[in-house]
Enzyme design. Structure first.
Site, PDB file in Angstrom:
ATOM      1  N   ASN A 139       0.689  -1.332   0.072  1.00 55.94           N
ATOM      2  CA  ASN A 139       0.000   0.106   0.138  1.00 55.94           C
ATOM      3  C   ASN A 139       0.878   1.271   0.155  1.00 55.94           C
ATOM      4  OD1 ASN A 139       0.664  -0.722   2.768  1.00 55.94           O
ATOM      5  ND2 ASN A 139      -0.964   0.547   3.519  1.00 55.94           N
ATOM      6  N   THR A 217      -2.793  -8.355   9.751  1.00 61.25           N
ATOM      7  CA  THR A 217      -2.703  -8.826  11.345  1.00 61.25           C
ATOM      8  C   THR A 217      -2.711 -10.410  11.284  1.00 61.25           C
ATOM      9  OG1 THR A 217      -3.940  -7.099  12.131  1.00 61.25           O
ATOM     10  CG2 THR A 217      -3.738  -9.027  13.416  1.00 61.25           C
ATOM     11  N   GLY A 220       0.915 -11.169  10.306  1.00 63.84           N
ATOM     12  CA  GLY A 220       1.797 -10.431  11.435  1.00 63.84           C
ATOM     13  C   GLY A 220       1.919 -11.604  12.565  1.00 63.84           C
ATOM     14  N   GLU A 237       3.684  -3.833  12.150  1.00 61.85           N
ATOM     15  CA  GLU A 237       2.723  -2.450  11.920  1.00 61.85           C
ATOM     16  C   GLU A 237       1.427  -3.141  11.009  1.00 61.85           C
ATOM     17  OE1 GLU A 237       0.256  -0.354  10.690  1.00 61.85           O
ATOM     18  OE2 GLU A 237       1.621   0.044   9.289  1.00 61.85           O
ATOM     19  N   CYS A 271      -3.718   1.788   6.655  1.00 62.48           N
ATOM     20  CA  CYS A 271      -4.230   1.311   8.052  1.00 62.48           C
ATOM     21  C   CYS A 271      -4.618   2.188   8.927  1.00 62.48           C
ATOM     22  CB  CYS A 271      -3.109   0.607   8.740  1.00 62.48           C
ATOM     23  SG  CYS A 271      -2.399  -0.801   7.525  1.00 62.48           S
ATOM     24  N   GLU A 439       7.804   2.645  15.366  1.00 62.11           N
ATOM     25  CA  GLU A 439       8.769   3.019  14.242  1.00 62.11           C
ATOM     26  C   GLU A 439       8.981   4.578  14.139  1.00 62.11           C
ATOM     27  OE1 GLU A 439       8.959   0.128  10.663  1.00 62.11           O
ATOM     28  OE2 GLU A 439       6.631   0.442  11.214  1.00 62.11           O
TER      29      GLU A 439
END
Length: 460
Positions: A139, A217, A220, A237, A271, A439
């Site tokens: 993205n 997610t 992740g 993230e 996001c 971050e």
């Protein structure tokens, strides 16, 4: 964040999402390619870490300058592979430049501490981790890749970047520009490939000290489990379902006019998109009166056109996913091109239940829901009624309320009377299932170091 893939076992076909044309075919890295890249990275990392901090900083600033010289080229490449509107793509290329400059400024300031202890001197030393794996999403291919890469390099690490299958081209070009800037060969490598091949090997490789992942997610959690098995550091993230809370005492017109691009930017593939719009009941109708024409007037079309505000979705699968959440003809919607390309119109649903999938799941497209609330407690309840906690906005003229609600909303990045979520000089990350770690910001380099404690006795 959902996944989008255009791939086979050996090659990745890169599509222009606005035309559906194949613009490039890139060889997919194998597990053996990852192994070889780790060996190269480890060899050069030791020399990079031993270099004078001023020399590392100088090379990173040179990398930033070379990126700046190729800003328009990188932006145009992002338009073609990701469908981003040209204005956004220029910002993204500029963000890579700025991140490199910002990280370079931290190289000579990455210091430990002297801690008072009896009987001697105690100091801490921040040492690089070694080889870092960065797995970037489709993205925002350029800036998010740089979020991990720039501070990791500045802290003395080597980086292996695996871009998303759909968007490898800007990453590959950045690797070329790094060599042009004088960075040692092997220090920053880009390996396009399948997530279940190159990505998995990068995560599992014992020579990779940390993984930085941005994406869904679901994936992740899988990466986190694999890293846990190896006690490997990880920054995640992940998804978001961010609220946009508009109180009756706010500048309702300003809030309404700012709403469309708070969730339509990058076609909603963000996001941080404010896809749950919570409006106090007493101004709900007025808000809709203002927001309706604003949404209907959003210009959707050719992303290379300077006037375009919203481009296509990344892929056919993503388009079908977004369609599955929206009943035909429902809500307030704008227009989108017909024909080739992955187009979906700007949409605001006004009749969705708070617990419905479209109101609770990450759609990752140009779709939002608007929900009324009664009072401050009701707004906070609705804002927190999600498994995510990445970002959000609060619109009010009451400073006390802004502080109370900011403290009560479980999200890592909040804005008052604004929709700004990301600045490279401030920390970014999520609560709950939106991720782990932070971050960007002043502590970004430290996240890529080990703290070593050294005690020196002064006893006779």
């Amino acid at each position: 964040m959902p996944d989008a893939q255009n791939l086979d076992a050996q090659n990745l076909d890169v599509l222009n999402p606005a035309t559906e044309e194949v613009i490039a075919t890139v060889a997919a890295a194998t597990a053996q390619d990852v192994d070889a890249a780790v060996v190269r990275a480890a060899a050069v990392q030791a020399k990079w870490a031993a270099a004078a901090p001023a020399d590392r900083a100088r090379l990173l600033r040179r990398f930033a300058a070379v990126v700046d010289e190729h800003l328009e080229e990188l932006a145009r490449l992002e338009v073609r592979e990701a469908g981003h509107v040209i204005g956004n793509a220029r910002w993204e290329a500029g963000n890579v430049r700025d991140l490199l400059d910002f990280a370079a400024g931290g190289v000579e300031r990455l210091s430990g501490r002297q801690i008072p202890v009896p009987g001697g001197l105690n100091v801490t030393i921040l040492e690089p981790l070694g080889v870092v794996g960065v797995i970037a999403p489709w993205n925002f291919p350029m800036p998010i890749a740089a979020w991990g890469t720039a501070p990791a390099l500045a802290a003395g690490n080597a980086v292996i970047l695996k871009p998303a299958e759909a968007t490898p081209l800007t990453a590959l070009r950045l690797a070329e520009l790094a060599l042009e800037a004088g960075l040692p060969e092997g220090l920053f490598q880009v390996l396009p490939g399948r997530g279940d091949v190159a990505g998995d090997r990068l995560v599992e490789h014992p020579g990779v000290a940390k993984i930085v992942f941005t994406g869904s997610t679901r994936v992740g959690k899988q990466i986190m489990a694999k890293c846990a098995d190896r006690v490997k550091r990880v920054t995640l993230e992940l998804g978001g379902k961010s609220p946009n809370i508009v109180f009756a005492d706010a500048d309702v017109e300003a809030a309404a006019l700012a709403t469309p691009m708070s969730y339509l930017d990058n076609s909603g593939q963000d996001c941080c998109a404010r896809t749950r719009i919570l409006v106090q009941r007493s101004v709900y109708d007025r808000f809709l009166e203002i927001v309706r024409p604003a949404i209907e007037s959003v210009v959707v079309g050719d992303p290379s056109d300077e006037k375009t505000q919203m481009g296509p979705l990344i892929s056919r699968s993503q388009l079908e996913r977004v369609r599955s959440y929206v009943p035909a003809g429902a809500g307030i919607h704008g227009t989108a091109p017909e024909g080739p390309g992955f187009w979906f119109p700007p949409t605001l649903l006004t009749d969705a239940a708070p617990t419905s999938p479209v109101a609770s799941e990450e759609v990752f497209g140009p779709v939002a829901v608007v929900l009324p609330f009664d009072d401050e407690a009701d707004a906070i309840r609705l804002a927190n009624a999600t498994e995510y906690g990445l970002s959000g906005s609060i619109w009010t003229r009451d400073v006390g309320r802004a502080l109370r609600v900011s403290g009560a909303v479980a999200a890592g990045n909040l804005s008052v009377n604004s929709h700004s979520s990301v600045r490279y000089w401030t920390p970014f990350g999520g609560y709950k299932q939106s991720g782990l770690g932070r971050e960007l910001g002043p502590d970004a380099l430290a996240a890529f170091t080990e703290t070593k404690n050294v005690f020196i006795s002064t006893e006779a």
